[in-house]
Every structure is written in C-alpha cells, then in structure tokens.
Motif scaffolding. Structure first.
Motif, mmCIF file in Angstrom:
data_model
loop_
_atom_site.group_PDB
_atom_site.id
_atom_site.type_symbol
_atom_site.label_atom_id
_atom_site.label_comp_id
_atom_site.label_asym_id
_atom_site.label_seq_id
_atom_site.Cartn_x
_atom_site.Cartn_y
_atom_site.Cartn_z
ATOM 1 N N VAL A 1 0.835 -1.150 0.031
ATOM 2 C CA VAL A 1 -0.110 -0.287 -0.053
ATOM 3 C C VAL A 1 0.920 1.238 -0.020
ATOM 4 O O VAL A 1 1.657 1.448 0.957
ATOM 5 C CB VAL A 1 -0.934 -0.070 1.310
ATOM 6 C CG1 VAL A 1 -1.744 1.158 1.106
ATOM 7 C CG2 VAL A 1 -1.727 -1.366 1.322
ATOM 8 N N ASP B 1 2.524 4.974 0.636
ATOM 9 C CA ASP B 1 2.102 5.917 1.526
ATOM 10 C C ASP B 1 1.127 7.003 1.370
ATOM 11 O O ASP B 1 0.445 7.374 2.280
ATOM 12 C CB ASP B 1 3.479 6.559 1.894
ATOM 13 C CG ASP B 1 4.531 5.732 2.698
ATOM 14 O OD1 ASP B 1 4.194 4.759 3.221
ATOM 15 O OD2 ASP B 1 5.624 6.035 2.580
ATOM 16 N N TYR C 1 -1.589 6.646 -0.344
ATOM 17 C CA TYR C 1 -2.895 6.021 -0.301
ATOM 18 C C TYR C 1 -3.216 6.019 1.254
ATOM 19 O O TYR C 1 -4.343 6.222 1.618
ATOM 20 C CB TYR C 1 -3.093 4.871 -0.949
ATOM 21 C CG TYR C 1 -4.438 4.606 -1.442
ATOM 22 C CD1 TYR C 1 -4.959 5.339 -2.325
ATOM 23 C CD2 TYR C 1 -5.213 3.588 -0.602
ATOM 24 C CE1 TYR C 1 -6.306 5.069 -2.716
ATOM 25 C CE2 TYR C 1 -6.648 3.362 -1.261
ATOM 26 C CZ TYR C 1 -7.289 4.217 -1.971
ATOM 27 O OH TYR C 1 -8.557 4.034 -2.525
ATOM 28 N N LYS C 2 -2.305 5.556 2.100
ATOM 29 C CA LYS C 2 -2.308 5.640 3.637
ATOM 30 C C LYS C 2 -2.756 6.896 4.233
ATOM 31 O O LYS C 2 -3.661 6.997 4.792
ATOM 32 C CB LYS C 2 -0.890 4.995 4.201
ATOM 33 C CG LYS C 2 -0.759 3.456 3.948
ATOM 34 C CD LYS C 2 0.633 3.335 4.354
ATOM 35 C CE LYS C 2 1.256 1.953 4.192
ATOM 36 N NZ LYS C 2 2.445 1.414 4.626
ATOM 37 N N ARG C 3 -2.075 7.733 3.497
ATOM 38 C CA ARG C 3 -2.439 9.295 4.089
ATOM 39 C C ARG C 3 -3.669 9.473 3.557
ATOM 40 O O ARG C 3 -4.576 10.293 4.510
ATOM 41 C CB ARG C 3 -1.463 10.320 3.457
ATOM 42 C CG ARG C 3 0.114 10.227 4.123
ATOM 43 C CD ARG C 3 0.883 11.461 3.969
ATOM 44 N NE ARG C 3 1.103 11.511 2.309
ATOM 45 C CZ ARG C 3 2.241 10.951 1.869
ATOM 46 N NH1 ARG C 3 3.143 10.118 2.508
ATOM 47 N NH2 ARG C 3 2.379 11.069 0.554
ATOM 48 N N THR D 1 -6.052 7.932 5.941
ATOM 49 C CA THR D 1 -5.895 8.645 7.350
ATOM 50 C C THR D 1 -6.970 9.829 7.335
ATOM 51 O O THR D 1 -7.703 10.409 8.229
ATOM 52 C CB THR D 1 -4.451 8.926 7.757
ATOM 53 O OG1 THR D 1 -3.744 7.738 7.637
ATOM 54 C CG2 THR D 1 -4.592 9.698 9.316
ATOM 55 N N ILE E 1 -3.230 3.098 11.369
ATOM 56 C CA ILE E 1 -3.792 2.257 10.428
ATOM 57 C C ILE E 1 -2.788 1.003 10.018
ATOM 58 O O ILE E 1 -1.680 1.034 9.575
ATOM 59 C CB ILE E 1 -4.175 2.766 8.925
ATOM 60 C CG1 ILE E 1 -5.005 4.081 9.306
ATOM 61 C CG2 ILE E 1 -4.918 2.092 8.155
ATOM 62 C CD1 ILE E 1 -5.656 4.865 8.174
ATOM 63 N N PHE F 1 -2.319 -2.688 7.773
ATOM 64 C CA PHE F 1 -2.890 -3.296 6.762
ATOM 65 C C PHE F 1 -2.570 -4.784 6.534
ATOM 66 O O PHE F 1 -1.520 -5.260 7.166
ATOM 67 C CB PHE F 1 -2.374 -2.745 5.347
ATOM 68 C CG PHE F 1 -2.722 -1.230 5.292
ATOM 69 C CD1 PHE F 1 -3.728 -1.195 4.464
ATOM 70 C CD2 PHE F 1 -2.276 -0.299 5.714
ATOM 71 C CE1 PHE F 1 -4.351 0.210 3.904
ATOM 72 C CE2 PHE F 1 -2.502 0.947 5.398
ATOM 73 C CZ PHE F 1 -3.809 1.066 4.730
#
Length: 459
Positions: free
Chosen positions: A412, A414, A416-418, A421, A436, A438
């Motif tokens: 994933v 970074d 898309y993680k942000r 979030t 979060i 995964f």
C-alpha cells in the motif's frame, strides 16, 4: 511505565551503530512511524517478555569544558539519572582508555546496573573474549564482547539488558494509559516557557513553584483537578526527573523526562514561548507525542508579550503548522498563563481530545466509508495488480487504531495510506493520532503457497 535503558560511552565507539542495529531488529522492536522526527534518540523494544525503551546519547566526555561537548555530557548524565539499566559502549579494539576510566568512575557512582559492551570485535569468539578481558579492570562487572556493525552478540546484549531490568510492574508495557475515567494531561515543553505558571493558572492556586530560572521544578508533581464534572490529573513534566548530581541547566533536555510522563498520559500539552521561534526541541517533543500515540494540543504561551493582532496570530499559526507538519492535526491555542487569558480553553480542548483519544467507530459506518473512499479515489496498481481493499475495522482505541484487510498489505503506497487517514479524520472529526494497519485476508498466505507448485507445474 516502561523501564529506560541508556546507551552511553565516549565519542566514536559505535553507540549510534548499536542503536541503529537495535532499531533494525524487526523481531524485537516496535516499527517506527515515518516522518515524525528528523533525528531519533530513543526506541521502544520488546525482548524476553519485557518492554523497555532504549535512549541513545551523544559522546560522553566527563569534565569537558567546551560548551557543546558539555551539553552532550549533561544530556548523557540526564539519561543515566533517569534510566534503569546502562549499556556502557567501549571500543574493544582500542582497549581501555583514560576517557573510558573517567566514564566508568561516573557510572559506578550512579549506582545503576551497568553492562559493559566491548564493541567493534568481529573476530572469532575466542579472540573477542580475549580482547574484551581488558575491560574487566573498569570494575563494572561482566563485559559483553560484540560487533554492532556485523550484528555479533546483539541478541546476547538484549538478554543481559532484560536480566538487569527491575521486576516487572503491574501495567508495564501497556500501550494505553488506564481507562479509569481520569484524564491524564502531561504539560511538556522547553525550560522557562511557563509550564508551572500554566498549571497554577489552571488550578487557580499556587500549587507549583514558578520561577524565571530554568529547572526550578524539582520533584514529580501530579495535580488533581475537577473541571466541569470531569476528573483530570495534570503533570508538570519538568518535575519528572529526580535531582541528584546534575546541574540545573540540564533541564533543557526535556525529552527524557517527557518520555516517562508520556507513558501514563492521554493528552500532551506542548507549551511554547510566543517570543521565540519553534526550535528542534519543540519538534522532538511533538514527535514524541505522535510516536507515543498521545493526543496533542500545541499551546503558544506569553502571547500577551506579542502584538495581539489577528493577522499576526494567523501568520504564527501557519509557520507552526509548517514547522510541525507531521502533527498538523493538533489544535493550536494562544494563551497567557501569567494573565490567565485563554487558560480554560486549554482544559476544554484537552478534555475534548481525551474523548477522541478513546473514540470507537461503528464497523458498518467504517465499511460504508471505505466503499466511498475507493469509489472516489480508486486504489492504485501495485506490482502490476490492482490493490483491493476488502474490509476495515477498528481494533483498538487510545489511540484509534484501524485494520484494513486487503490483497497486498505490504504494497500500500504511503500516499494512499495518508488518503485513508485523512478521510477517517474528516469523517469522525478526529484531531488525535490515528494508526492504520494493513493485513491480508485470513488464509491468504496459505492459498498463495498452494498456488505456487501448481503454477510451476504448468511451465
């Protein structure tokens, strides 16, 4: 609270190499949160059923008069005073030096358990033991031969650290402070920014000694408070350190003290001085709150000494957000602890953040949100395959922690993680740290393993 383990020694003996080696041990250490602090001087570890925190220090030069080296020495002394176990790193190839003997003399006086690590020994075991033998004359007990660079003897060092830790206390290593209805608020910040004055203003009485002289607060100070029907416990961080032999100027190194109080807090109030620009120490303390997963409110104190113009306040706020962008979610308040201006607002926001800190989201709402997120911003292609997000659930609070089940948990991006979030923050109005995680679907690894022989047989 987690025990503290200080890594000390004279310059250029490999302390940072050892520290980085410890951080790199994925089996033993909690993963770092990216983008928090530029230089990291502490790391949480788990080994042999115990949780503890390593503190790296600069080169220890006892009696050094040069101002910069003196500050480094004082910082190391502070770590020694606060810690439970000391790892004294030496250069095994050079043998015992006069500087090593000087450091050893100081460490003996500390009365703390010491492990002598004879570093840079990467030969055969017999040679390592022979070279390390010289260090027994320091009178600090067992000597541990090792090579941090080549990862020799590091596991054994972990074992020795755990052996010397104090007996495990109830609640040690818990990720979150106790949920007993009391909101624990840590007042952190550099010396002389007004921490004690703020506590007194909140309590409306002179409970804490306040002075212009940095380092006035000496003893651990917990101040209970009932505010609008809620029970709070305020801790003035300056008092966490036990005063013994260190000069008062050492109070400038507030990171170690903040580490200890942060373990049992819900909310950290980072106090800053309006008459001074944000400095690295402020960023370190903000990063500490983020890494510890604690709610954070940034309070700019002494605003009465600044031209109270709205445009000036907006400009200051923007500069702070830029300097501390890794905690951009944290509220920023402007107060004067001396006059009492906006002091109650600090408590109001702390109570609000404490509630968000223990927030729990309904699973059906979370999955509707996940579907909405994917529809509006489809997950990217990872390793030539579409990233598929199947399910989201909240697995913990304090801080809010979510698990997303997907087909490529390691891939994933970074960015898309942000995005996820930020959408969680926006939807639930959360101004506290969010975690979060995964993970793959149950049985995904087994299914992949079964497919591989089948695919290989087709070629």
């Amino acid at each position: 609270m987690k025990p503290l383990v200080a890594i000390v020694g004279r310059p250029n003996v490999g302390k940072s190499t050892l520290f980085n080696r410890l951080i790199g041990r994925r089996l033993a250490l909690v993963e770092d949160m990216p983008g928090v602090t530029r230089d990291r001087h502490y790391a949480d570890a788990e080994w042999g059923g115990r949780s503890f925190t390593f503190i790296d220090t600069g080169g220890f030069v006892p009696g050094e008069k040069d101002s910069l080296l003196k500050q480094v020495r004082e910082q190391a002394q502070l770590a020694v005073e606060e810690c439970d176990v000391i790892v004294f790193v030496t250069d095994g190839r050079e043998g015992v030096t006069a500087a090593d003997e000087s450091v050893a003399s100081y460490l003996r006086k500390s009365g703390k358990p010491v492990i002598v690590a004879a570093n840079k020994l990467d030969n055969t075991t017999g040679t390592m033991q022979a070279l390390a033998a010289d260090f027994y004359k320091l009178g600090l007990g067992e000597v541990h031969p090792m090579s941090a660079e080549h990862n020799l003897g590091v596991n054994g060092l972990f074992d020795e650290v755990v052996e010397k830790l104090p007996p495990k206390e109830e609640g040690e290593g818990d990720a979150a402070p106790p949920d007993d209805g009391i909101i624990r608020v840590a007042i952190i910040g550099r010396p002389n920014v007004g921490k004690s004055t703020l506590v007194n203003a909140i309590l409306k009485e002179k409970r804490v000694v306040a002075s212009d002289v940095p380092g006035t607060t000496r003893d651990p100070i917990d101040s209970p408070l009932t505010y609008k029907g809620r029970k709070l416990l305020l801790t003035d961080t300056a008092g966490i350190r036990r005063k013994k032999t260190i000069a008062q100027q050492v109070e400038k190194y507030s990171v170690v003290a903040a580490l200890k109080v942060m373990e049992r807090s819900d909310v950290a109030v980072l106090l800053m001085d309006a008459t001074e620009p944000a400095v690295d120490q402020d960023a370190k303390l903000a990063g500490l709150a983020e890494e510890r997963g604690r709610a954070l409110v940034i309070v700019v104190n002494k605003w009465d000494l600044v031209d109270n113009d709205a445009r000036r306040q907006d400009a200051y706020r923007e500069s702070l957000k830029h300097a501390l962008k890794f905690v951009g979610y944290a509220p920023i308040l402007f107060t004067s602890a001396l006059t009492g201006s906006k002091v109650e607002k600090v408590v109001d926001v702390a109570v609000e953040l404490a509630q968000q800190f223990r927030f729990r989201a309904p699973t059906p709402q979370l999955n509707r949100l996940l579907e909405h997120m994917v529809d509006n911003n489809p997950a990217p292609i990872v390793k030539s395959k579409p990233l598929r997000l199947y399910y989201i659930a909240q697995v913990a609070a304090a801080p809010p922690t979510f698990t997303v089940t997907c087909n490529q948990p390691e891939g994933v991006p970074d960015m898309y993680k942000r995005y996820i979030t930020n959408q969680l923050r926006k939807t639930f109005d959360l101004r506290v740290p969010i975690r979060i995680l995964f993970r793959g679907r149950p049985g995904q690894a087994k299914r992949a393993a079964r497919k591989k022989p089948h695919l290989q047989g087709k070629h």
